[in-house]
Design a protein around this motif. Structure first.
Motif, PDB file in Angstrom:
ATOM      1  N   SER A 109       0.750  -1.239   0.128  1.00 14.05           N
ATOM      2  CA  SER A 109       0.028  -0.044   0.052  1.00 14.05           C
ATOM      3  C   SER A 109       0.827   1.341  -0.126  1.00 14.05           C
ATOM      4  O   SER A 109       0.323   2.293  -0.262  1.00 14.05           O
ATOM      5  CB  SER A 109      -0.969  -0.178   1.174  1.00 14.05           C
ATOM      6  OG  SER A 109      -0.211  -0.090   2.613  1.00 14.05           O
ATOM      7  N   ILE A 141      -5.635  -0.392  -2.574  1.00  8.91           N
ATOM      8  CA  ILE A 141      -4.155  -0.104  -3.188  1.00  8.91           C
ATOM      9  C   ILE A 141      -4.191   0.270  -4.591  1.00  8.91           C
ATOM     10  O   ILE A 141      -4.345  -0.395  -5.444  1.00  8.91           O
ATOM     11  CB  ILE A 141      -3.263  -1.332  -2.985  1.00  8.91           C
ATOM     12  CG1 ILE A 141      -3.145  -1.835  -1.606  1.00  8.91           C
ATOM     13  CG2 ILE A 141      -1.812  -1.155  -3.549  1.00  8.91           C
ATOM     14  CD1 ILE A 141      -2.317  -3.097  -1.263  1.00  8.91           C
ATOM     15  N   ALA A 142      -4.156   1.715  -4.720  1.00  9.97           N
ATOM     16  CA  ALA A 142      -4.101   2.339  -5.976  1.00  9.97           C
ATOM     17  C   ALA A 142      -5.008   1.847  -7.124  1.00  9.97           C
ATOM     18  O   ALA A 142      -4.837   1.734  -8.224  1.00  9.97           O
ATOM     19  CB  ALA A 142      -2.672   2.232  -6.495  1.00  9.97           C
ATOM     20  N   LYS A 175      -5.891  -0.832  -7.779  1.00 13.49           N
ATOM     21  CA  LYS A 175      -5.755  -2.042  -8.593  1.00 13.49           C
ATOM     22  C   LYS A 175      -6.155  -3.395  -7.579  1.00 13.49           C
ATOM     23  O   LYS A 175      -6.317  -4.333  -8.018  1.00 13.49           O
ATOM     24  CB  LYS A 175      -4.217  -2.114  -8.815  1.00 13.49           C
ATOM     25  CG  LYS A 175      -3.813  -3.310  -9.621  1.00 13.49           C
ATOM     26  CD  LYS A 175      -2.126  -3.197 -10.240  1.00 13.49           C
ATOM     27  CE  LYS A 175      -1.647  -4.101 -11.119  1.00 13.49           C
ATOM     28  NZ  LYS A 175      -0.385  -3.711 -11.529  1.00 13.49           N
TER      29      LYS A 175
END
Length: 293
Positions: A146, A168-169, A171
């Motif tokens: 993360s 996490i982003a 994704k």
């Protein structure tokens, strides 16, 4: 066997965690099972196979940076020979972790991605459940992915107490869970290895006995590391584990009135040096052809 290592270690929150994992499996695409690269089999919960069933899984050999690299490679091959996708990870630096995990996910979810593409379903964030026994480094692993302190970390077991989703982003979505151990250690050897790495609370163990047992392991495969770390003489390699601890104590100045070695203090030094990798990169078990999951 009736001994101090055959422990009942299944408090209420661990039973709750098992139910939590079973109840939430349907919410995730893949299970990330973290094990300690220094003891890849002993640090696996033997109930996991039954709990997760056919759900896609990736085994992560965590703490690979403090494990014997040649044996880590053997363990990666061991899992892949059993059709379990496996990667190694250094959660302290996170070097190469995201790329390795991306590749593994593409492999284990290839059929799902293909089905979704055929149906015209746009790929969504992959939902992952992270599981592992206490003190295997789950929180550090999650934080490296993360890029922030999303999960609590510590050098003692049982830091994570409840489940939590971590994004996490865009994704991935990670479901963190508290560490779980099995109801009873049927294998004394497994219990000792987990105790060496700190997976069992030190307060319930005899640290001197633990250090003697650890020295017994290290004498067999890593005697050179002991000689170098503690500036021992070559003749010390002939000592038994009890004599060896005393020799280390004298070298470290752990001597009390009367010239006796403070074995308790020496034992703590040895355990600490192993856990912090001051003794070098050490792995406590090697895969065998007849080894079973």
């Amino acid at each position: 066997m009736n001994n101090k290592y055959q422990l009942q270690w299944f408090p209420g929150h661990m039973a709750k965690t098992r139910r939590m994992i079973q109840d939430n499996l349907k919410l995730v695409d893949v299970v990330i099972e973290l094990v300690d690269a220094r003891l890849p089999l002993s640090s696996r919960n033997p109930d996991v196979d039954k709990i997760i069933g056919s759900k896609p899984r990736i085994v992560v050999l965590n703490k690979a940076d403090i494990a014997d690299n040649s044996l880590t490679m053997k363990w990666l091959n061991y899992f892949k020979d059993k059709n379990i996708e496996a990667i190694s990870a250094n959660s302290q630096t996170g070097k190469g972790l995201k790329k390795e995990l991306d590749n593994a996910i593409e492999i284990v979810l290839a059929d799902k991605f293909k089905r979704d593409e055929t149906k015209g379903i746009q790929r969504h964030a992959v939902k992952m459940m992270v599981i592992g026994i206490p003190n295997v480094g789950k929180s550090s692993f999650i934080n490296r992915l993360s890029g922030r302190a999303a999960a609590k970390t510590g050098d003692r077991p049982g830091i994570t107490q409840t489940k939590q989703w971590i994004r996490i982003a865009g994704k991935y979505e990670l479901l963190d869970t508290p560490g779980i151990l099995w109801p009873k250690f049927e294998n004394e050897d497994d219990a000792k290895k987990i105790a060496f790495t700190g997976g069992i609370k030190d307060e319930i163990l005899d640290v001197e006995d633990l250090a003697y047992e650890l020295l017994g392991y290290l004498k067999q495969s890593y005697m050179d590391s002991l000689l170098k770390t503690y500036n021992l003489n070559d003749s010390d390699s002939e000592l038994n584990k009890y004599e060896l601890l005393e020799s280390i104590g004298r070298k470290r100045g752990c001597v009390i009135s009367g010239g006796e070695v403070d074995t308790f203090r020496t034992a703590n030094i040895i355990i600490s040096d192993f856990r912090s990798a001051k003794l070098g990169r050490i792995t406590l078990e090697e895969p065998k052809r007849n080894e079973e999951n």
